[in-house]
Design a protein around this motif. Structure first.
Motif, PDB file in Angstrom:
ATOM      1  N   ALA A 146      12.388  -8.684 -12.909  1.00  0.00           N
ATOM      2  CA  ALA A 146      12.727  -8.171 -11.585  1.00  0.00           C
ATOM      3  C   ALA A 146      11.492  -7.633 -10.873  1.00  0.00           C
ATOM      4  O   ALA A 146      11.295  -7.878  -9.669  1.00  0.00           O
ATOM      5  N   ILE A 147      10.632  -6.901 -11.588  1.00  0.00           N
ATOM      6  CA  ILE A 147       9.417  -6.370 -10.972  1.00  0.00           C
ATOM      7  C   ILE A 147       8.520  -7.516 -10.517  1.00  0.00           C
ATOM      8  O   ILE A 147       8.018  -7.536  -9.386  1.00  0.00           O
ATOM      9  N   THR A 148       8.338  -8.498 -11.393  1.00  0.00           N
ATOM     10  CA  THR A 148       7.511  -9.654 -11.054  1.00  0.00           C
ATOM     11  C   THR A 148       8.054 -10.373  -9.827  1.00  0.00           C
ATOM     12  O   THR A 148       7.316 -10.706  -8.884  1.00  0.00           O
ATOM     13  N   THR A 149       9.351 -10.616  -9.827  1.00  0.00           N
ATOM     14  CA  THR A 149       9.986 -11.346  -8.730  1.00  0.00           C
ATOM     15  C   THR A 149       9.855 -10.602  -7.408  1.00  0.00           C
ATOM     16  O   THR A 149       9.551 -11.209  -6.369  1.00  0.00           O
ATOM     17  N   GLU A 150      10.058  -9.295  -7.425  1.00  0.00           N
ATOM     18  CA  GLU A 150       9.987  -8.534  -6.175  1.00  0.00           C
ATOM     19  C   GLU A 150       8.567  -8.485  -5.633  1.00  0.00           C
ATOM     20  O   GLU A 150       8.368  -8.505  -4.408  1.00  0.00           O
ATOM     21  N   ILE A 151       7.561  -8.429  -6.505  1.00  0.00           N
ATOM     22  CA  ILE A 151       6.175  -8.475  -6.037  1.00  0.00           C
ATOM     23  C   ILE A 151       5.883  -9.824  -5.391  1.00  0.00           C
ATOM     24  O   ILE A 151       5.271  -9.910  -4.320  1.00  0.00           O
TER      25      ILE A 151
ATOM     26  N   LEU B  27      -8.143   3.594  -5.293  1.00  0.00           N
ATOM     27  CA  LEU B  27      -7.672   2.243  -5.586  1.00  0.00           C
ATOM     28  C   LEU B  27      -6.535   1.833  -4.660  1.00  0.00           C
ATOM     29  O   LEU B  27      -6.414   0.662  -4.288  1.00  0.00           O
ATOM     30  N   ALA B  28      -5.688   2.793  -4.304  1.00  0.00           N
ATOM     31  CA  ALA B  28      -4.541   2.476  -3.449  1.00  0.00           C
ATOM     32  C   ALA B  28      -4.982   2.028  -2.057  1.00  0.00           C
ATOM     33  O   ALA B  28      -4.220   1.357  -1.354  1.00  0.00           O
ATOM     34  N   ASP B  29      -6.213   2.383  -1.669  1.00  0.00           N
ATOM     35  CA  ASP B  29      -6.735   1.997  -0.354  1.00  0.00           C
ATOM     36  C   ASP B  29      -7.682   0.813  -0.428  1.00  0.00           C
ATOM     37  O   ASP B  29      -8.260   0.415   0.581  1.00  0.00           O
ATOM     38  N   THR B  30      -7.853   0.239  -1.623  1.00  0.00           N
ATOM     39  CA  THR B  30      -8.743  -0.908  -1.778  1.00  0.00           C
ATOM     40  C   THR B  30      -8.094  -2.157  -1.205  1.00  0.00           C
ATOM     41  O   THR B  30      -6.944  -2.469  -1.516  1.00  0.00           O
ATOM     42  N   GLU B  31      -8.830  -2.848  -0.350  1.00  0.00           N
ATOM     43  CA  GLU B  31      -8.274  -4.030   0.325  1.00  0.00           C
ATOM     44  C   GLU B  31      -7.781  -5.056  -0.694  1.00  0.00           C
ATOM     45  O   GLU B  31      -8.470  -5.386  -1.656  1.00  0.00           O
ATOM     46  N   GLY B  32      -6.578  -5.529  -0.465  1.00  0.00           N
ATOM     47  CA  GLY B  32      -5.999  -6.560  -1.308  1.00  0.00           C
ATOM     48  C   GLY B  32      -5.158  -6.041  -2.446  1.00  0.00           C
ATOM     49  O   GLY B  32      -4.378  -6.786  -3.039  1.00  0.00           O
ATOM     50  N   PHE B  33      -5.290  -4.750  -2.786  1.00  0.00           N
ATOM     51  CA  PHE B  33      -4.526  -4.179  -3.893  1.00  0.00           C
ATOM     52  C   PHE B  33      -3.260  -3.500  -3.392  1.00  0.00           C
ATOM     53  O   PHE B  33      -3.270  -2.792  -2.376  1.00  0.00           O
ATOM     54  N   THR B  34      -2.175  -3.689  -4.121  1.00  0.00           N
ATOM     55  CA  THR B  34      -0.962  -2.903  -3.930  1.00  0.00           C
ATOM     56  C   THR B  34      -0.422  -2.555  -5.308  1.00  0.00           C
ATOM     57  O   THR B  34      -0.292  -3.432  -6.168  1.00  0.00           O
ATOM     58  N   PHE B  35      -0.124  -1.281  -5.502  1.00  0.00           N
ATOM     59  CA  PHE B  35       0.399  -0.806  -6.782  1.00  0.00           C
ATOM     60  C   PHE B  35       1.864  -0.432  -6.607  1.00  0.00           C
ATOM     61  O   PHE B  35       2.247   0.148  -5.585  1.00  0.00           O
TER      62      PHE B  35
ATOM     63  N   ARG C 190       8.730  -0.363  -5.368  1.00  0.00           N
ATOM     64  CA  ARG C 190       8.137   0.174  -4.140  1.00  0.00           C
ATOM     65  C   ARG C 190       6.639   0.403  -4.291  1.00  0.00           C
ATOM     66  O   ARG C 190       6.152   0.795  -5.355  1.00  0.00           O
ATOM     67  N   PRO C 191       5.878   0.144  -3.208  1.00  0.00           N
ATOM     68  CA  PRO C 191       4.440   0.405  -3.250  1.00  0.00           C
ATOM     69  C   PRO C 191       4.172   1.906  -3.253  1.00  0.00           C
ATOM     70  O   PRO C 191       4.966   2.686  -2.724  1.00  0.00           O
TER      71      PRO C 191
ATOM     72  N   THR D  26       6.096  -0.565 -13.934  1.00  0.00           N
ATOM     73  CA  THR D  26       5.000  -0.689 -12.977  1.00  0.00           C
ATOM     74  C   THR D  26       4.676  -2.151 -12.695  1.00  0.00           C
ATOM     75  O   THR D  26       5.056  -3.052 -13.439  1.00  0.00           O
ATOM     76  N   GLY D  27       3.916  -2.349 -11.636  1.00  0.00           N
ATOM     77  CA  GLY D  27       3.356  -3.655 -11.312  1.00  0.00           C
ATOM     78  C   GLY D  27       2.170  -3.475 -10.393  1.00  0.00           C
ATOM     79  O   GLY D  27       1.932  -2.383  -9.863  1.00  0.00           O
ATOM     80  N   MET D  28       1.414  -4.540 -10.210  1.00  0.00           N
ATOM     81  CA  MET D  28       0.248  -4.503  -9.335  1.00  0.00           C
ATOM     82  C   MET D  28       0.056  -5.878  -8.721  1.00  0.00           C
ATOM     83  O   MET D  28       0.224  -6.905  -9.387  1.00  0.00           O
ATOM     84  N   ALA D  29      -0.300  -5.896  -7.454  1.00  0.00           N
ATOM     85  CA  ALA D  29      -0.615  -7.144  -6.764  1.00  0.00           C
ATOM     86  C   ALA D  29      -2.068  -7.110  -6.317  1.00  0.00           C
ATOM     87  O   ALA D  29      -2.559  -6.078  -5.837  1.00  0.00           O
ATOM     88  N   ALA D  30      -2.757  -8.224  -6.479  1.00  0.00           N
ATOM     89  CA  ALA D  30      -4.129  -8.382  -5.998  1.00  0.00           C
ATOM     90  C   ALA D  30      -4.165  -9.665  -5.178  1.00  0.00           C
ATOM     91  O   ALA D  30      -4.038 -10.765  -5.726  1.00  0.00           O
ATOM     92  N   VAL D  31      -4.308  -9.525  -3.862  1.00  0.00           N
ATOM     93  CA  VAL D  31      -4.230 -10.668  -2.952  1.00  0.00           C
ATOM     94  C   VAL D  31      -5.612 -11.029  -2.434  1.00  0.00           C
ATOM     95  O   VAL D  31      -6.384 -10.158  -1.997  1.00  0.00           O
ATOM     96  N   GLN D  32      -5.931 -12.305  -2.512  1.00  0.00           N
ATOM     97  CA  GLN D  32      -7.155 -12.821  -1.919  1.00  0.00           C
ATOM     98  C   GLN D  32      -6.815 -14.124  -1.228  1.00  0.00           C
ATOM     99  O   GLN D  32      -6.489 -15.118  -1.872  1.00  0.00           O
ATOM    100  N   GLY D  33      -6.856 -14.115   0.093  1.00  0.00           N
ATOM    101  CA  GLY D  33      -6.423 -15.283   0.849  1.00  0.00           C
ATOM    102  C   GLY D  33      -4.956 -15.552   0.593  1.00  0.00           C
ATOM    103  O   GLY D  33      -4.121 -14.664   0.732  1.00  0.00           O
ATOM    104  N   ASP D  34      -4.628 -16.792   0.184  1.00  0.00           N
ATOM    105  CA  ASP D  34      -3.231 -17.123  -0.090  1.00  0.00           C
ATOM    106  C   ASP D  34      -2.885 -16.994  -1.567  1.00  0.00           C
ATOM    107  O   ASP D  34      -1.794 -17.374  -1.996  1.00  0.00           O
ATOM    108  N   LEU D  35      -3.815 -16.438  -2.365  1.00  0.00           N
ATOM    109  CA  LEU D  35      -3.583 -16.264  -3.794  1.00  0.00           C
ATOM    110  C   LEU D  35      -3.079 -14.858  -4.092  1.00  0.00           C
ATOM    111  O   LEU D  35      -3.654 -13.869  -3.632  1.00  0.00           O
ATOM    112  N   LEU D  36      -2.026 -14.785  -4.865  1.00  0.00           N
ATOM    113  CA  LEU D  36      -1.452 -13.510  -5.287  1.00  0.00           C
ATOM    114  C   LEU D  36      -1.600 -13.374  -6.796  1.00  0.00           C
ATOM    115  O   LEU D  36      -1.017 -14.152  -7.552  1.00  0.00           O
TER     116      LEU D  36
END
Length: 252
Positions: free
Chosen positions: A205-210, A156-164, A123-124, A176-186
């Motif tokens: 499982a964490i990687t797959t769910e992200i 950091l949680a409000d930084t565009e493109g980031f999800t923790f 969950r984020p 834990t995990g983290m996603a950094a999205v820029q355009g169509d790149l994750l």
């Protein structure tokens, strides 16, 4: 002449996320994209001089490496592939004589949406939980809490493109995990599993769910930089090694 470089967009995305992580630190960026991103954290990998080019300009790297922002900090130099003599010389002049090769692993669009994980809740989190996130991340990587204190910053949680993300199983934190999205790149980062919960498929499982979450909202290509230990986990999630990132650090 700049040769065809299909992975440069990923290198540039990686640099952007490093800049965004340095909210309270110092950043400099040169016209060729070479960047200094010093977060101020007491971890060499989080204070870095990075080039997006396959053949970095040694003079530019030298200039960034000499920045006063790095004084007193552990730091590193990141270059793509196997570095040439000029960059190696720069690193050596600054005492960075140890190298680590981190595989760049990519999950291309043709791999499709991955299957669901093993039932772990991923969950984020918002700013109020970033302190818990940072502590869990440090415990998962087996380092002191102060090493990853920068991740406790609520901004950091409000930084565009980031999800923790925090991962839970039966109501207990497992990783834990983290996603950094820029355009169509994750970009997928900070995949850490607490020691007592390892070898149960939680990392995959964490990687797959992200990946599933961000493919559903428009990302098409996922990438990550793996430790040698994690390669088999990410390969099982559909990632394939396509390049290496060489990281220079001072010997411990």
């Amino acid at each position: 002449m700049q040769r065809n470089d299909p992975l440069k967009s990923i290198a540039l995305a990686y640099i952007s996320l490093r800049v965004n992580l340095s909210l309270e630190g110092h950043t400099e960026r040169r016209s060729d994209g070479a960047t200094l991103a010093a977060s101020g954290a007491p971890v060499a990998s989080l204070n870095a001089v990075i080039s997006p080019d396959l053949e970095p300009d040694a003079k530019t790297m030298e200039t960034l490496a000499g920045s006063e922002a790095l004084a007193g900090l552990p730091w590193s130099m990141h270059v793509r592939g196997l570095p040439k003599a000029g960059v190696i010389d720069v690193a050596r002049r600054h005492g960075l004589t140890h190298t680590t090769e981190l595989p760049l692993m990519i999950r291309h669009p043709q791999a499709g949406q991955p299957a669901a994980g093993n039932g772990v809740l991923v969950r984020p989190v918002d700013g109020d939980e970033m302190t818990v996130y940072a502590r869990t991340l440090a415990d998962g990587f087996g380092v002191p809490h102060e090493a990853f204190a920068l991740f406790a910053n609520p901004a950091l949680a409000d930084t565009e493109g980031f999800t923790f993300y925090l991962a839970e199983s039966d109501g207990e934190l497992v990783g834990t995990g983290m996603a950094a999205v820029q355009g169509d790149l994750l970009g997928v980062f900070n995949i850490g599993v607490l020691p007592r919960h390892r070898r149960q498929g939680h990392g995959r499982a964490i990687t797959t769910e992200i990946v599933r979450a961000h493919y559903a909202t428009g990302a098409t290509t996922a990438y990550l930089y793996s430790s040698p230990m994690g390669e088999s986990v990410y390969a099982a999630a559909g990632f394939k090694e396509e390049e290496v990132l060489t990281m220079f650090t001072a010997p411990s």
